[in-house]
Structure formats: C-alpha cells, structure tokens
Design a protein around this motif. Structure first.
Motif: not given
Length: 148
Positions: A24-29, A41-46, A52-55, A111-114
C-alpha cells in the motif's frame, strides 16, 4: 499440535498483512497521491518511503517476534494493532474515493483500493484465526461429518 497450527496461522496472516501494508505504501508513492503530501513525502525511491516501510515492518515484526516466543498478552496487543490497521484501510479507501471524485484520475488509484480491500480482509480473518477455540481449530475428518 492444534495450538501450533493456530500459531502458524497467526504468523502467516500477520506476515501477509505486513506485506500488503508495505505494498500500500509503495502503490501510494507511485500514484498521484504522492504529490499531495508535500515535497519528497513518500515519493518512490526516496528515504521517506524506506523509513515508512521500515517503521511499518517494525510495528509488525516486533510484536510478532514477541508472540512467537510466547510473551503473554501479545495476542491482545496484536489485535489492537490489527484493529488500527483495519481502521487505517477504511480511512484510506474513503479518502481515495473522495479524491478520485475531484481531480485525481481514478484508474491510477484502483490498485490502492484493491490493496486496501485485500488487506482489510486479511486483517479481518486474522481475528478468526487468532481467537478461535481449540475445538474450532481441530481438524475434523470429512468421514466423521457424514451422517450414517
């Protein structure tokens, strides 16, 4: 044997829930939603997305490891965290649907909703797996269910 089977089910369901939350975090980014949170803010690759994923993984794995080593009461702590996850997914679904009515293109948000719906179902099933009684967890042979 029954308790071990139930414990394995909780472990597998918890890991699946953690993977779905990270997705979900990845798809949102990767969606237009990443532009709404400000710069980087949670841009992919930053570093923001990796923190966020580690937390998320820490919030899942620390209670899971304590559950595996049989710390008393961890099932209740994990149930509270699972409830918070269910609430989070409901809020994300509602937010995405509201945002898609405005300016955000809906196909990019499906994909986020799914992922939220799937994660909601996994978290909901977690309660039935974690809190079933030993009688419910027992494997009953199919032959014994047939009336003779």
């Amino acid at each position: 044997m029954i308790e071990k089977s139930s414990k394995n089910g909780v472990i597998i369901t918890t890991i699946l829930s953690a993977v779905l939350y990270c997705l979900l975090i990845v798809f949102t980014s990767l969606s237009p939603l990443s532009d709404t949170g400000g710069e980087h803010a949670n841009e992919f690759g930053t570093a923001g997305i990796w923190s966020a994923i580690g937390m998320i993984l820490a919030f899942y794995l620390v209670p899971l490891l304590l559950y595996i080593i049989n710390v008393k009461g961890m099932t209740i702590v994990m149930a509270i965290l699972c409830s918070m996850g269910i609430l989070t997914h409901i809020v994300v679904i509602a937010s995405v649907l509201l945002m898609s009515l405005g300016t955000s293109p809906f196909p990019y948000l499906i994909e986020i909703i799914a992922t939220c719906i799937l994660s909601f179902m996994v978290n909901f099933m977690w309660f039935f797996i974690a809190f079933r009684t030993p009688k419910e967890a027992a494997e009953v042979p199919f032959d014994s269910q047939i009336e003779r």
